[in-house]
Design a protein around this motif. Sequence first.
Motif, short mmCIF file in Angstrom:
data_model
loop_
_atom_site.label_atom_id
_atom_site.label_comp_id
_atom_site.label_asym_id
_atom_site.label_seq_id
_atom_site.Cartn_x
_atom_site.Cartn_y
_atom_site.Cartn_z
N ALA A 61 39.62 62.92 -65.94
CA ALA A 61 38.58 62.49 -66.86
C ALA A 61 37.94 63.68 -67.58
CB ALA A 61 37.51 61.69 -66.11
N ALA A 62 37.69 64.76 -66.86
CA ALA A 62 37.09 65.94 -67.48
C ALA A 62 38.05 66.56 -68.50
CB ALA A 62 36.71 66.96 -66.41
N THR A 63 39.33 66.61 -68.18
CA THR A 63 40.32 67.14 -69.12
C THR A 63 40.40 66.26 -70.36
OG1 THR A 63 41.57 68.09 -67.31
CG2 THR A 63 42.74 67.81 -69.40
N PHE A 64 40.37 64.95 -70.17
CA PHE A 64 40.39 64.02 -71.29
C PHE A 64 39.19 64.25 -72.20
CE2 PHE A 64 38.79 59.98 -72.99
CZ PHE A 64 39.85 59.64 -73.81
N ALA A 65 38.00 64.42 -71.62
CA ALA A 65 36.79 64.63 -72.42
C ALA A 65 36.85 65.93 -73.20
CB ALA A 65 35.56 64.62 -71.52
N VAL A 66 37.35 66.99 -72.58
CA VAL A 66 37.41 68.28 -73.25
C VAL A 66 38.44 68.27 -74.38
CG1 VAL A 66 38.05 70.70 -72.91
CG2 VAL A 66 36.54 69.58 -71.29
N TRP A 82 29.38 63.43 -71.26
CA TRP A 82 29.97 64.64 -70.70
C TRP A 82 29.16 65.88 -71.07
CZ3 TRP A 82 33.62 64.07 -67.18
CH2 TRP A 82 34.31 62.86 -67.17
N ARG A 83 27.85 65.75 -71.16
CA ARG A 83 26.98 66.83 -71.59
C ARG A 83 27.14 68.09 -70.74
NH1 ARG A 83 22.06 69.18 -70.96
NH2 ARG A 83 20.94 69.65 -72.86
N PHE A 84 27.29 67.92 -69.44
CA PHE A 84 27.39 69.07 -68.55
C PHE A 84 28.64 69.91 -68.84
CE2 PHE A 84 29.79 65.79 -66.54
CZ PHE A 84 30.83 66.43 -65.89
N LEU A 85 29.66 69.33 -69.48
CA LEU A 85 30.85 70.08 -69.85
C LEU A 85 30.80 70.61 -71.28
CD1 LEU A 85 33.83 67.95 -68.49
CD2 LEU A 85 33.10 70.17 -67.70
N LEU A 86 30.15 69.85 -72.16
CA LEU A 86 30.27 70.11 -73.60
C LEU A 86 29.01 70.62 -74.28
CD1 LEU A 86 32.14 66.79 -74.41
CD2 LEU A 86 33.15 69.02 -74.02
N TYR A 87 27.92 70.81 -73.57
CA TYR A 87 26.67 71.12 -74.26
C TYR A 87 26.69 72.46 -74.98
CZ TYR A 87 25.00 74.19 -70.51
OH TYR A 87 24.85 75.19 -69.60
#
Length: 95
Positions: A61-66, A82-87
């Motif tokens: 899921a994290a790879t998909f979001a990125v 996904w703010r914690f990954l993309l902010y």
Amino acid sequence: LLFIAFAVLVAQPFRCFKHPNGKMSLTSFPEVLCWETETHSWIVVCGVLIGLFFVIPYMSAATFAVVRAPSAKDPGGLYQRWRFLLYRFRPDVWW
């Protein structure tokens, strides 16, 4: 922090060290012989299940979001979820 703990739990059943007599034990539980006892079998099963039901789905899921973030049609929902990954993501700079 919870993800890191689960990722370590997945790896623990496979971290064995060798004894002088040729047998192997878990590094975290030296009294458990690797691949010879029922206890080790249960630890391996638990590690694999945690990997299949928590670690792999979360990483997917994290790879998909990125990967999807730069071309998202409605980035508001994706960035909020996904703010914690993309902010810190800024498409106008390379770093």
